[in-house]
Design a protein around this motif. Structure first.
Motif, mmCIF file in Angstrom:
data_model
loop_
_atom_site.group_PDB
_atom_site.id
_atom_site.type_symbol
_atom_site.label_atom_id
_atom_site.label_comp_id
_atom_site.label_asym_id
_atom_site.label_seq_id
_atom_site.Cartn_x
_atom_site.Cartn_y
_atom_site.Cartn_z
ATOM 1 N N VAL A 59 16.187 -3.302 -1.298
ATOM 2 C CA VAL A 59 15.769 -3.617 -2.600
ATOM 3 C C VAL A 59 14.632 -4.283 -2.665
ATOM 4 O O VAL A 59 13.920 -4.284 -3.876
ATOM 5 N N SER A 60 14.353 -5.063 -1.731
ATOM 6 C CA SER A 60 13.174 -5.870 -1.767
ATOM 7 C C SER A 60 11.877 -4.962 -1.502
ATOM 8 O O SER A 60 10.933 -5.088 -2.145
ATOM 9 N N ILE A 61 11.958 -3.964 -0.864
ATOM 10 C CA ILE A 61 10.912 -3.199 -0.628
ATOM 11 C C ILE A 61 10.699 -2.203 -1.836
ATOM 12 O O ILE A 61 9.574 -1.868 -2.441
ATOM 13 N N TRP A 62 11.771 -1.950 -2.696
ATOM 14 C CA TRP A 62 11.626 -1.083 -3.700
ATOM 15 C C TRP A 62 11.111 -2.002 -4.865
ATOM 16 O O TRP A 62 10.142 -1.810 -5.547
ATOM 17 N N ALA A 63 11.471 -3.256 -4.835
ATOM 18 C CA ALA A 63 10.906 -4.469 -5.838
ATOM 19 C C ALA A 63 9.435 -4.642 -5.650
ATOM 20 O O ALA A 63 8.732 -4.736 -6.638
ATOM 21 N N GLY A 64 9.055 -4.725 -4.432
ATOM 22 C CA GLY A 64 7.792 -5.096 -3.979
ATOM 23 C C GLY A 64 6.990 -3.932 -4.647
ATOM 24 O O GLY A 64 5.600 -3.888 -4.977
ATOM 25 N N TRP A 65 7.393 -2.584 -3.938
ATOM 26 C CA TRP A 65 6.334 -1.464 -4.552
ATOM 27 C C TRP A 65 6.351 -1.497 -5.903
ATOM 28 O O TRP A 65 5.405 -1.143 -6.326
ATOM 29 N N TRP A 66 7.490 -1.694 -6.655
ATOM 30 C CA TRP A 66 7.364 -1.399 -7.973
ATOM 31 C C TRP A 66 6.535 -2.497 -8.730
ATOM 32 O O TRP A 66 5.707 -2.344 -9.537
ATOM 33 N N LEU A 67 6.607 -3.777 -8.245
ATOM 34 C CA LEU A 67 5.877 -4.862 -8.604
ATOM 35 C C LEU A 67 4.206 -4.767 -8.140
ATOM 36 O O LEU A 67 3.412 -4.893 -9.072
ATOM 37 N N ALA A 68 3.945 -4.181 -7.208
ATOM 38 C CA ALA A 68 2.558 -4.165 -6.824
ATOM 39 C C ALA A 68 1.961 -2.930 -7.630
ATOM 40 O O ALA A 68 0.917 -3.007 -8.155
ATOM 41 N N GLY A 69 2.850 -1.771 -7.936
ATOM 42 C CA GLY A 69 2.181 -0.556 -8.733
ATOM 43 C C GLY A 69 1.959 -1.181 -10.060
ATOM 44 O O GLY A 69 0.991 -0.890 -10.756
ATOM 45 N N ARG A 70 2.862 -2.076 -10.478
ATOM 46 C CA ARG A 70 2.600 -2.676 -11.866
ATOM 47 C C ARG A 70 1.443 -3.506 -11.986
ATOM 48 O O ARG A 70 0.708 -3.654 -12.899
ATOM 49 N N THR A 71 1.343 -4.214 -11.058
ATOM 50 C CA THR A 71 0.180 -4.952 -10.998
ATOM 51 C C THR A 71 -1.338 -4.603 -10.643
ATOM 52 O O THR A 71 -2.164 -5.000 -11.233
#
Length: 342
Positions: A59-71
């Motif tokens: 879950v943290s990998i997916w959330a970090g990937w999504w957050l990094a892409g959005r940022t």
């Protein structure tokens, strides 16, 4: 993740644990020993910890990937805009919307850089067009003089057309010299030294007997050759565009800088910025200003920028213009001692 594992162990593992207590007397008259036996019903804590850890890592990998892409999405927009840019579409901007963060600041800085680049390219294109026009005029005069003068080479015609060709040649030389000075000053200062600006101004004003000079000791740091050209262009422009029996005053002080004022014709306020652009003259007819290439004040502005000076101009009541060059690089005594040592 640590909080989630702790919660699972506390409520899932401990909740499924039973503790049995018993009292044992191993020897006669001995002290009783309390024995607790723990029975665990359910999966082992290590398994729970492993499963929860794997799930939370995923879950943290997916959330970090999504957050990094959005940022970092604005960086992709900035990159795409930079790849599309060329000399034909410098008017395109990123215009990033959103909160005032580092990426918004980067996009705004990039847009500001594009504004400066667009103005520079536009000015360069206009400068090249004007320079080609100015160079074409004396060449056309020389070609016409050669064609017409040699058609009937009488002594009178040869003398007249020779004078015209010499004048056109001198005008071309002045134009080329002005372009070289302008290019050199735009390049910047390669070597500077301490200069007594008041003495430099006095030497220039000495060549113009009608000019009045007021000066105070003004040490500066700069290129003496370019500073001489700056003062010469300012004073020559004031004398050239003066009315008959008019006044030209020059003042140089450490606080006020260099101020050149004359009593020439009236100058509209809205046209003052044009005077500092290359090949701009107050008279629209180029043939009326054969002695000038229209580079005087543009050279002044370029040399002033190289020396971090601020150039301002204002019309005088009743006619004429006052040009002020504010100094920013004043020299100290130590710099003059080093200059004298060299």
């Amino acid at each position: 993740m640590l909080v989630a594992v702790n919660v699972f162990i506390t409520y899932a593992v401990i909740g499924q644990t039973t503790i049995e207590t018993a009292t044992v007397r191993p020897v006669p008259d001995g002290k009783p020993v309390i024995v607790r036996h723990t029975a665990f019903s359910g999966p082992e804590p290590s398994i729970i910890t492993l499963v929860v850890g794997v799930v939370l890592v995923a879950v943290s990998i997916w959330a970090g990937w999504w957050l990094a892409g959005r940022t970092l999405r604005p960086l992709g927009r900035i990159t795409a805009t930079a790849q599309r840019l060329s000399l034909t579409n410098l008017d395109e901007r990123i215009a990033l919307k959103g909160p005032k963060d580092e990426l918004k600041e980067l996009a705004d800085t990039f847009d500001a850089m594009l504004d400066r680049l667009e103005r520079a390219v536009t000015a360069q294109s206009r400068f090249i067009a004007n320079a080609s026009h100015e160079l074409r005029t004396p060449l056309a005069i020389q070609r016409a003089a050669i064609q017409i003068g040699l058609a009937d080479p009488t002594p009178d015609r040869i003398d007249r057309f020779r004078a015209e060709m010499l004048e056109a040649n001198r005008r071309t030389e002045r134009l080329i010299d002005g372009l070289l000075v302008l290019a050199h000053s735009e390049h910047g200062l390669d070597d500077v030294e301490a200069v007594r600006f008041d003495r430099l101004v006095a030497d220039v004003v000495a060549a113009f007997p009608t000019v009045k000079l007021q000066s105070q000791p003004t040490p500066v740091v700069g290129d003496p050759v370019l500073l001489t050209l700056l003062v010469t262009n300012l004073v020559d422009n004031a004398v050239r565009h003066n009315v008959p029996d008019g006044n030209v005053e020059v003042r140089v002080t450490p606080d006020g800088g260099l101020v050149v004022s004359n009593t020439g014709p009236e100058v509209p306020v809205e046209r003052i910025p044009e005077l500092f652009e290359p090949f701009r003259r107050m008279t629209p007819d180029r043939t009326l200003s054969a002695d000038s290439a229209g580079l005087g004040l543009s050279i002044v502005a370029s040399i002033a920028r190289a020396h971090a000076m601020t150039v301002t101009a204002r019309p005088n009541p009743g006619g004429g213009l006052t040009v002020c060059c504010r100094l920013s690089r004043l020299a100290g005594p130590s710099q003059f001692r080093g200059a004298v040592g060299r």
